[in-house]
Design an enzyme around this catalytic site. Structure first.
Site, PDB file in Angstrom:
ATOM      1  N   SER A 156      -5.097 -35.618 -81.713  1.00  0.00           N
ATOM      2  CA  SER A 156      -4.160 -35.922 -80.633  1.00  0.00           C
ATOM      3  C   SER A 156      -3.560 -37.323 -80.847  1.00  0.00           C
ATOM      4  CB  SER A 156      -4.890 -35.802 -79.287  1.00  0.00           C
ATOM      5  OG  SER A 156      -3.988 -35.823 -78.229  1.00  0.00           O
ATOM      6  N   ASP A 320      -3.741 -24.323 -78.461  1.00  0.00           N
ATOM      7  CA  ASP A 320      -3.252 -25.655 -78.080  1.00  0.00           C
ATOM      8  C   ASP A 320      -1.756 -25.571 -77.787  1.00  0.00           C
ATOM      9  OD1 ASP A 320      -2.523 -28.303 -77.797  1.00  0.00           O
ATOM     10  OD2 ASP A 320      -3.363 -28.970 -79.710  1.00  0.00           O
ATOM     11  N   HIS A 353      -5.912 -27.710 -76.261  1.00  0.00           N
ATOM     12  CA  HIS A 353      -5.787 -28.973 -76.978  1.00  0.00           C
ATOM     13  C   HIS A 353      -7.160 -29.615 -77.221  1.00  0.00           C
ATOM     14  CE1 HIS A 353      -3.883 -32.526 -78.471  1.00  0.00           C
ATOM     15  NE2 HIS A 353      -4.328 -33.293 -77.499  1.00  0.00           N
TER      16      HIS A 353
END
Lengths: 376, 376
Positions: A156, A320, A353
């Site tokens: 991320s 995600d 995610h």
């Protein structure tokens, strides 16, 4: 009692040695002083070529593995990926993780004291970028004697830093592990960040960012976290975990107090978050993510990727939707066009995610294989 | 000047004729008085068998078509689907749309005056359900002399009402058009609604729901709307509409004031919304959506669908991630198992959940075809 294969870990704090002018940021503004909190797992070898730098995500920190004391109930955020014989093998590697610039877990951020005023920076803290975070990490490493990185790795916002590292310091990075990330946030991601910031600044306790000696904007920050949390999960994982289950086992009472389990969960997540996170850091770090754009910073994505000299492992996750596979592929294709050595895998995972934090089994093998072999 | 094929339309308001006990809700509580705002396009025929009831979505109202006056800048929400020769053909049908119970556009809701106290209901308003909304519509229609419905039609929360109509009053509904909807909201949908409600009740101006004679909780309501708005669009439509474009054409200034176009758009949407919507209605209507569950209300989805005697047209939209296609299919499969006459189509559209409001061209033909032919 919680056990961790990494045992008790003592965080370290260093103050960067800066020129008279201070630390110059991408915006052109300067910070007179930068302190960095970091942790280290494993030992640097004689040659100094076995260091792996882990890069944490938005709400993470330097505490990637181990416990802070014997009674600590929460091991570091990637404890199940780090340790003897694990993906980030501490028998072989020295794994380092530092809290990012702008953060609130020991590294200089908006909640730190401005040495020129003796007051917290608050919103007078300058805007920081992913590039600035990486620059701070670079100086930290040089200062503690690390001149080459066996690998950088993060998911991320941590993946953004890994990409920035590979582009900004190509000669120093041998391998880059980029998980659930992107070369630039899409409009939906920017929109969710904007909602979180709006929730914070709409809380009267935020008070223009000057709340450090009074009540903190806990409601606004909790709502920001609730929105964020939904985006970190997938619809499927929420269905599996909560479905339409009510908090009260005896069924819907048809009143406004009655809550679905997912509501109580989100509120709990929001409340828990405000104990450990600074609202102004939320603003600065989301803004850094919004501004991150390797293409616009380096004259196009292809030009950015052409600079790199690392091997790359890029992983995306089927569920995600915040950093979808297409965004990872954009990076992979640009690397391929530049003739770089890149492995890509879309990991099948229901966890959205957050998969990069949760899907340890598959990920462990992919990362272990990528990190095997010697110095490039 | 804005034109509408439906011309100027005058809203009508009726007060339901109730027994002494008032209007009994699903919760068992009662409302002493219910007023309903509705609009009508086209004429009821002699046989009284050409009425189509439109059911509006969460933030919609009775104003589905036409203008309210000559200088009106905004036609009704489905103006491009209603009119002479259109999908809902006013040459042939009498199209009726009423504001839902709990709403804030002329029908009794939390902002209405409680006749027993002379004060706004606020949070003393009883919890209402999709079933209660439909019950109010049923009584309205009977009161104005409508005893059969050629069709019911709605999207999103309007689709929930269409399904409820077909299950609750099977002998009265000949056709049901169910767009971008579901028989029960999933955990992610409940979670987003919970965030919106949290934003509202965290605004100090909300004041426990008692704000009607003071400042309204406009910040909280605007944030709720911003979250909602993201869920109504798709990531793809946001990319196409905004991408990473900055509000200031001269590029990122790297400060906190600088905004991406998508941020300004969301803030504008939030600000616009608070002028026309009541925060307490937001709470009650989202709660009604959360509680809606045809399966648990009627002893299973199959049992619910077995009650129906309508023909069904069910449409989902490829980019709708809030009410995804799987949820429409759940309804379609249950209808099919019950041996009902159901047409299903997944419409290819980039506009996300809002597709049912925006994708007029394809939808028009599908609905027109479904509504063709005579009384069943």
């Amino acid at each position: 009692m919680i056990q961790s294969p990494n045992g008790v870990v003592i965080p370290r704090t260093v103050t960067l040695q800066l020129d008279q002018g201070g630390f110059v940021l991408e915006s052109g503004k300067t910070l007179p002083e930068v302190t960095v909190r970091y942790e280290m797992y494993g030992e640097i070898n004689q040659a100094g070529d076995n260091v792996i730098l882990l890069l944490h995500a938005f709400s993470g920190d330097a505490h990637a593995a181990g416990l802070h004391h014997d009674a600590d109930r929460y091991p570091g955020w990637w404890d199940d990926m780090i340790g003897s014989g694990n993906a980030f093998d501490t028998d072989r590697f020295c794994v380092i993780c530092s809290n990012v610039l702008g953060g609130c877990q020991g590294t200089t951020g908006p909640g730190s004291t401005n040495p020129q005023t003796g007051q917290p920076w608050g919103m007078t803290f300058p805007v920081i970028t992913i590039g600035d975070m990486v620059d701070v990490q670079y100086r930290l490493l040089r200062q503690i004697g690390v001149n080459t990185l066996y690998a950088v790795a993060g998911g991320s916002m941590g993946g953004m830093q890994a990409l920035e590292w590979a582009v900004r310091f190509p000669d120093m990075v041998q391998r880059a592990v980029v998980l659930a990330s992107t070369a630039r946030l899409n409009a939906q991601g920017i929109a969710f960040n904007a909602v979180g910031r709006n929730a914070i600044v709409s809380d009267p306790a935020w008070n223009g960012g000057n709340y450090y000696d009074g009540p903190h904007p806990t409601r606004g920050l909790a709502i920001a976290r609730m929105v964020g949390h939904i985006t970190y999960l997938s619809s499927e994982s929420m269905r599996l975990k909560f479905g339409r289950r009510l908090q009260n086992a005896d069924g819907a009472k048809l009143d406004l107090e009655d809550q679905f389990a997912v509501e109580s969960y989100l509120e709990y997540q929001g409340e828990k978050f405000v104990d450990r996170f600074d609202a102004n850091s939320y603003i600065y770090l989301t803004k850094a993510m919004d501004y991150f754009d390797l293409a616009s910073s380096w004259g196009g994505l292809d030009a950015a990727m052409a600079r790199t000299r690392s091997r790359f492992l890029v992983l995306s996750y089927t569920s995600d939707w915040l950093f979808p596979t297409d965004q990872s592929k954009e990076v992979v294709y640009a690397l391929a066009r530049a003739g770089k050595d890149v492995s890509f895998n879309e990991v099948v995972s229901p966890y959205g995610h957050d998969s990069f934090l949760l899907e340890a089994t598959l990920q462990r093998e992919l990362i272990r294989a990528f990190l095997s072999g010697g110095t490039v």
